[in-house]
Design an enzyme around this catalytic site. Structure first.
Site, short mmCIF file in Angstrom:
data_model
loop_
_atom_site.label_atom_id
_atom_site.label_comp_id
_atom_site.label_asym_id
_atom_site.label_seq_id
_atom_site.Cartn_x
_atom_site.Cartn_y
_atom_site.Cartn_z
N GLY A 188 0.82 -1.21 0.00
CA GLY A 188 0.00 0.00 0.00
C GLY A 188 0.85 1.25 0.00
O GLY A 188 1.59 1.49 0.95
N ALA A 189 0.77 2.03 -1.10
CA ALA A 189 1.51 3.30 -1.17
C ALA A 189 0.58 4.45 -0.81
O ALA A 189 0.50 5.45 -1.51
CB ALA A 189 2.10 3.50 -2.57
N GLY A 190 -0.16 4.28 0.28
CA GLY A 190 -1.00 5.37 0.81
C GLY A 190 -0.19 6.18 1.81
O GLY A 190 1.05 6.05 1.89
N VAL A 191 -0.88 7.00 2.57
CA VAL A 191 -0.20 7.90 3.51
C VAL A 191 0.67 7.10 4.50
O VAL A 191 1.85 7.41 4.69
CB VAL A 191 -1.24 8.74 4.29
CG1 VAL A 191 -0.55 9.65 5.28
CG2 VAL A 191 -2.11 9.53 3.34
N ALA A 276 -0.20 -1.96 4.89
CA ALA A 276 -0.83 -0.64 5.12
C ALA A 276 -1.81 -0.39 3.97
O ALA A 276 -1.64 0.52 3.18
CB ALA A 276 0.23 0.44 5.19
N VAL A 277 -2.84 -1.24 3.91
CA VAL A 277 -3.79 -1.18 2.79
C VAL A 277 -5.07 -0.43 3.16
O VAL A 277 -6.10 -0.59 2.50
CB VAL A 277 -4.13 -2.59 2.24
CG1 VAL A 277 -2.91 -3.23 1.62
CG2 VAL A 277 -4.73 -3.48 3.32
N GLY A 278 -5.00 0.39 4.17
CA GLY A 278 -6.15 1.19 4.55
C GLY A 278 -6.69 0.79 5.91
O GLY A 278 -6.20 -0.16 6.54
N HIS A 451 9.33 38.15 3.80
CA HIS A 451 10.45 37.75 2.95
C HIS A 451 11.71 37.63 3.81
O HIS A 451 11.97 38.51 4.62
CB HIS A 451 10.69 38.79 1.86
CG HIS A 451 11.92 38.50 1.04
ND1 HIS A 451 11.93 37.49 0.10
CD2 HIS A 451 13.16 39.05 1.05
CE1 HIS A 451 13.14 37.44 -0.46
NE2 HIS A 451 13.90 38.37 0.10
P1 AMP Z 1 -4.59 4.18 2.17
O1 AMP Z 1 -6.04 3.77 2.09
O2 AMP Z 1 -4.32 5.60 1.80
O3 AMP Z 1 -3.96 3.80 3.48
O4 AMP Z 1 -3.84 3.32 1.05
C1 AMP Z 1 -3.86 1.92 1.00
C2 AMP Z 1 -3.38 1.48 -0.37
O5 AMP Z 1 -3.18 0.05 -0.39
C3 AMP Z 1 -4.37 1.77 -1.50
O6 AMP Z 1 -3.75 2.63 -2.43
C4 AMP Z 1 -4.67 0.39 -2.11
O7 AMP Z 1 -4.77 0.45 -3.52
C5 AMP Z 1 -3.47 -0.45 -1.69
N1 AMP Z 1 -3.73 -1.90 -1.66
C6 AMP Z 1 -4.83 -2.54 -1.20
N2 AMP Z 1 -4.72 -3.90 -1.30
C7 AMP Z 1 -3.51 -4.15 -1.89
C8 AMP Z 1 -2.79 -5.34 -2.30
N3 AMP Z 1 -3.28 -6.58 -2.11
N4 AMP Z 1 -1.56 -5.20 -2.87
C9 AMP Z 1 -1.03 -3.96 -3.05
N5 AMP Z 1 -1.66 -2.81 -2.70
C10 AMP Z 1 -2.88 -2.88 -2.12
#
Ligand code: AMP
Ligand code: FAD
Length: 474
Positions: A188-191, A276-278, A451
């Site tokens: 997961g490339a989220g926050v 970290a998939v959400g 400035h």
């Molecule tokens: P967030 O909701 O901002 O924490 O980001 C979680 C990220 O995890 C989302 O961009 C999803 O697309 C990604 N994600 C969810 N499941 C998977 C998986 N099985 N493999 C890779 N990425 C995933």
């Protein structure tokens, strides 16, 4: 029935504890029930954010940034050090001390405001009674005219990569590694994935982030995402897009990953895996069957625009309801609900909630993206300004990124601000204030900015909306 309150809040995260304090300030007899246990085995107020979220992650981000600067960025200033090292126990210990300071601080604030804390799991019963189950199983019931549900969220678990707290971890685990993993996999490339991936990369981990979606940071402005992706790649963060994890197998001291992308099936072996998939709303055991409180298809507590559940005297706020899962969003909902309960005019505007990602460079935005405006058919104009032309950013050796300001094409009203670069977590506040006061790009352009400061990038971007930036060609 041991006690009767005006307000009971279930959950003492940034949504719940703020609601409780504001309710007490307004003269309401208030209790706050929370079940979170800290590392010392005692009640730790503050929820996810203070214990295993916002605060500890920022502590580790700051320490790791110092180390990274020392090892990579100080030479340009003429500063060198022989053989710098990081002591992970001290690094984690400093974070734990900060967490303790802030979670303890909530206890003091409760005392000062006469909020009664309860330690245990709260369950809403019919009639606005709350049953509290302590860790030893003992139960008591308290009641109130109003109950605010603020039970927050928990990490989403992948069925094929279950958390074991050691090799496959969630955010809490990745904030507590006892050594720098040689190879860290992040799903997961989220926050959260980007922030915690950055922490360990800066300390020397080989970090690979797998992201199922084909686009990087698709919730952000496309230019911001592009600039950030380039910088992360320079830092050596390997981000694989369109890469879906399908299997994770713990083998002795390693985790073997299988993922799929457009080229086929791949294997990757790491020492630790952060999933970290959400996050999902947490309501396990929160509601008796007959309360009438409804959950939506994603398990979130259903509320109206005033955070009311539709059940007399029952409200819900924070990560447990719709809207962005951000601490400040929950806190403001908490304040608003307490004020509505007290008969005052509470205010919450989900359209101006700022987002921040505390990576290097930082990323921050508020309002609409160009994509959203295009889809909605709203005419807009754009102004941008690069930090490369900001004297302060160059002096700091952090002249990366830009500020983008989006205004309505006809009214000039500020519709969005999208920033990537140094200090943008602070700069975004100016755009939020402007949007909240229904200000225009012209308003920002006519305000004096000190400035040399980074805020001049906001000023110049606002000028650039009408092609009159001073320090760049228009
Ligand atoms: P967030 O909701 O901002 O924490 O980001 C979680 C990220 O995890 C989302 O961009 C999803 O697309 C990604 N994600 C969810 N499941 C998977 C998986 N099985 N493999 C890779 N990425 C995933
Ligand atoms: P929570 O903070 O989850 O708190 C809920 C509390 O309720 C918990 O203590 C829980 O134990 C308790 N609880 C739940 N059910 C019951 C029950 N039945 N009885 C008693 N107690 C119960 N947001 C930001 O804005 N900025 C950031 O920088 C940021 N960084 C983050 C970094 C990480 C690693 C993570 C994981 C999250 C981050 N967040 C950040 C998100 C932020 O932590 C959440 O949005 C915020 O904590 C939500 O607040 P909340 O009060 O709704 O819920």
């Amino acid at each position: 029935m041991s006690d009767k309150f005006d307000v009971i809040v279930i959950g003492a995260g940034p949504a719940g504890y703020v609601a409780a304090i504001r309710a007490a300030q307004l003269g309401l007899k208030t209790a706050c029930v929370d079940a979170f246990t800290g590392k010392d085995g005692k009640q730790a107020l503050g929820g996810t954010c203070l214990n295993v979220g916002c605060i500890p992650s920022k502590a580790l981000l700051d320490s790791s940034k110092q180390f990274h600067n020392l090892t990579h960025n100080f030479a340009v200033h003429g500063i060198s050090a022989d053989n710098p090292k990081i002591d992970v126990a001290t690094f984690i210990g400093r974070k734990d001390k900060i967490v303790k300071q802030f979670t303890g601080g909530i206890g003091q604030l409760f005392k000062a405001n006469k909020v009664t804390p309860y330690y245990g799991t709260g369950k809403l019963l019919k009639g606005n009674n709350v049953e509290i189950t302590a860790a030893d199983g003992s139960k008591q019931t308290i009641s109130a005219t109003n109950v605010i549900l603020a039970s927050g969220s928990v990490p989403i678990e992948l069925p094929f990569a279950k958390f074991d707290g050691k090799m496959i971890v969630d955010n809490a685990g990745a904030l507590d590694f006892t050594e720098v993993p040689k190879r860290l996999g992040v799903i997961g490339a989220g926050v959260i994935g980007l922030e915690l991936g950055s922490v360990w990369k800066r300390l020397g981990s080989d970090v690979t982030i797998l992201e199922a979606l084909p686009d990087f940071l698709s919730v952000a402005d496309a230019d911001v995402a592009k600039i950030a992706a380039k910088e992360f790649a320079k830092q050596g963060l390997a981000i694989k897009l369109g890469a879906k994890l399908t299997k994770a197998e713990v083998k002795k001291n390693e985790v073997a990953l299988t993922y799929e992308d457009k080229d086929g099936v791949h294997e990757l072996v790491v020492d630790k895996l952060l999933v970290a998939v959400g996050r999902r709303a947490y309501t396990t055991g929160l509601l008796a069957d007959d309360t009438g409180v409804k959950l939506d298809e994603r398990g979130r507590i259903v509320v109206d625009a005033h955070n009311h559940t539709g059940v007399d005297g029952v409200w819900a706020i924070g990560d447990a309801v719709r809207g962005p899962m951000l601490a400040h969003k929950g806190s403001e909902e908490g304040v608003a609900v307490a004020e509505w309960i007290a008969g005052k005019a509470g205010h919450i505007n989900l359209d101006t909630v700022p987002w921040v990602i505390y990576t290097e460079p930082e990323i921050a935005w508020a309002g609409k993206t160009e994509k959203e405006l295009k889809e909605a058919g709203i005419p807009y104009k754009v102004g941008t300004f690069p930090f490369a032309a900001i004297g302060r950013a160059v002096a700091m050796n952090e002249a990366i990124g830009q500020v983008k300001i989006i205004a309505h094409a006809e009214t000039d009203r500020l519709l969005g601000a999208h920033m990537v670069g140094p200090g943008v977590s602070e700069l975004i506040a100016e755009a939020v204030v402007t949007m909240e006061f229904k200000g225009s790009a012209e308003d920002l352009a006519r305000i004096v900015h000190a400035h040399p400061t980074l805020s001049e990038a906001v000023h110049e971007a606002a000028l650039s909306v009408d092609k009159r930036a001073i320090h760049k060609g228009n």
